[in-house]
Write an enzyme that holds these catalytic residues in place. Structure first.
Site, PDB file in Angstrom:
ATOM      1  N   ASP A  91       0.817  -1.224   0.000  1.00  0.00           N
ATOM      2  CA  ASP A  91       0.000   0.000   0.000  1.00  0.00           C
ATOM      3  C   ASP A  91       0.849   1.272   0.000  1.00  0.00           C
ATOM      4  OD1 ASP A  91      -2.658  -0.798  -0.216  1.00  0.00           O
ATOM      5  OD2 ASP A  91      -2.904  -1.117   1.944  1.00  0.00           O
ATOM      6  N   ARG A 117       0.373  -1.765   7.535  1.00  0.00           N
ATOM      7  CA  ARG A 117       0.929  -0.540   6.947  1.00  0.00           C
ATOM      8  C   ARG A 117       1.864   0.209   7.900  1.00  0.00           C
ATOM      9  NH1 ARG A 117      -2.830   3.296   3.537  1.00  0.00           N
ATOM     10  NH2 ARG A 117      -0.755   3.759   2.725  1.00  0.00           N
ATOM     11  N   ARG A 152     -10.306   5.411  10.638  1.00  0.00           N
ATOM     12  CA  ARG A 152      -8.859   5.234  10.733  1.00  0.00           C
ATOM     13  C   ARG A 152      -8.245   6.155  11.803  1.00  0.00           C
ATOM     14  NH1 ARG A 152      -6.654   2.630   6.168  1.00  0.00           N
ATOM     15  NH2 ARG A 152      -8.177   1.083   5.506  1.00  0.00           N
ATOM     16  N   HIS A 203     -11.653   7.272   4.690  1.00  0.00           N
ATOM     17  CA  HIS A 203     -10.725   8.381   4.930  1.00  0.00           C
ATOM     18  C   HIS A 203     -11.418   9.670   4.507  1.00  0.00           C
ATOM     19  CE1 HIS A 203      -6.650   6.007   4.506  1.00  0.00           C
ATOM     20  NE2 HIS A 203      -6.820   6.358   5.765  1.00  0.00           N
ATOM     21  N   CYS A 238      -4.867   9.904  -2.931  1.00  0.00           N
ATOM     22  CA  CYS A 238      -4.179   8.905  -2.094  1.00  0.00           C
ATOM     23  C   CYS A 238      -2.734   8.716  -2.518  1.00  0.00           C
ATOM     24  CB  CYS A 238      -4.875   7.552  -2.194  1.00  0.00           C
ATOM     25  SG  CYS A 238      -6.553   7.527  -1.603  1.00  0.00           S
TER      26      CYS A 238
HETATM   27  N1  ARG Z   1      -5.364   0.166   0.895  1.00  0.00           N
HETATM   28  C1  ARG Z   1      -5.115   1.424   1.518  1.00  0.00           C
HETATM   29  C2  ARG Z   1      -5.704   1.436   2.929  1.00  0.00           C
HETATM   30  O1  ARG Z   1      -6.749   0.871   3.108  1.00  0.00           O
HETATM   31  C3  ARG Z   1      -5.670   2.535   0.709  1.00  0.00           C
HETATM   32  C4  ARG Z   1      -5.315   3.900   1.213  1.00  0.00           C
HETATM   33  C5  ARG Z   1      -5.907   5.005   0.416  1.00  0.00           C
HETATM   34  N2  ARG Z   1      -5.359   6.230   0.785  1.00  0.00           N
HETATM   35  C6  ARG Z   1      -6.033   7.348   1.036  1.00  0.00           C
HETATM   36  N3  ARG Z   1      -5.368   8.438   1.266  1.00  0.00           N
HETATM   37  N4  ARG Z   1      -7.335   7.359   1.132  1.00  0.00           N
HETATM   38  O2  ARG Z   1      -5.147   1.969   3.842  1.00  0.00           O
END
Ligand code: ARG
Length: 261
Positions: free
Chosen positions: A57, A82, A131, A160, A254
């Site tokens: 990612d 991550r 998140r 997000h 992103c």
């Molecule tokens: N697969 C990543 C996650 O779920 C995607 C992140 C996307 N980034 C963003 N800035 N919205 O964390």
């Protein structure tokens, strides 16, 4: 930005990720490269992080930190998969000599923080609910010395802030109201009475996951109606195709961590 050389969907941490769907990393690199070229063509300077195997990612560079006026508030990822990305962003920022403030609270950088230098004297908008955790909003305010407005995200597809809202110039935003709690919708309406609003189809096509330099708005090519609305509001939409990276749950914004120094 960070090349999707090692991009894959090996785990599912948002509703867009399907570990059984095939991913074409080569195509992802091609599409990502077009995005990079588009930014360079618009006159922007692009720095690159070196992608690391085992961090699929990493291409979503927006999540690694949040920078305002030369001060960097570091990220602390919610998901273990991550977590290691944060150190690569920190090393980059420190190598540039910028002031780096390490976080104690869970936050995913520009994924959940947006900055509007001309709105109400300089305002940070911050998302929470999926998140980034609420205490990180206060931590960011202390780190950056800008008022932080907390906005609650309520739809897991918009996990997000940057998939639900974007700044289109220094003082205005575009957003999808349905991603926010009704109280947060009222807050947005009060702060940005002239905002451009997106419909659900464009929002689900990652149309809001855009970057704007105040004139040119680089956005996902599938968000056609939003492109029309932005044009009507005086902006120049610059569509790019990023279908492969959608499989990880992201698009234009992103892939880009903005450096404000
Ligand atoms: N697969 C990543 C996650 O779920 C995607 C992140 C996307 N980034 C963003 N800035 N919205 O964390």
């Amino acid at each position: 930005m960070c090349s999707p050389e090692h991009f894959a969907v090996e785990y599912a941490i948002n509703p867009w990720m399907d570990v059984t769907a095939p991913v074409d990393a080569e195509l992802a690199v091609k599409q990502w490269d077009r995005l990079r070229e588009t930014l360079v063509g618009l006159g922007h300077e692009v720095h690159l992080l070196v992608p690391e195997p085992g961090l699929p990612d990493m291409v979503y560079a927006a999540n690694g930190a949040f920078m305002v006026d030369g001060t960097v508030y570091g990220a602390r990822f919610k998901h273990e998969q991550r977590a290691a990305e944060a150190a690569t962003h920190r090393a980059f920022h420190e190598s540039q000599g910028w002031r780096f403030i390490a976080p104690n609270e869970t936050n995913e950088g520009e994924g959940d923080f947006a900055y509007l230098p001309e709105a109400h004297g300089g305002l940070v908008l911050a998302g929470y609910g999926f998140r980034t955790e609420l205490p990180a909003h206060a931590e960011a305010q202390e780190a950056l010395g800008r008022p932080v407005v907390s906005l609650r995200l309520v739809d897991p597809r918009f996990y997000h802030l940057d998939v639900a809202l974007a700044s289109i110039d220094d003082g205005n935003v575009v957003y999808y109201p349905g991603a926010f709690s009704s109280a947060s919708q009222r807050v947005l309406n009060q702060l940005f009475p002239d905002a451009v609003l997106a419909d659900d189809e464009d929002a689900l096509a990652f149309g809001l996951n855009l970057v704007s330099d105040g004139a040119n708005v680089v956005l996902n090519s599938e968000a056609t109606r939003l492109a029309g609305r932005l044009k009507a509001a005086g902006y120049t939409p610059v569509p790019v195709e990023l279908a492969e990276l959608k499989k990880g749950g992201g698009s234009v914004k992103c892939c880009i961590a903005e450096l404000r120094y």
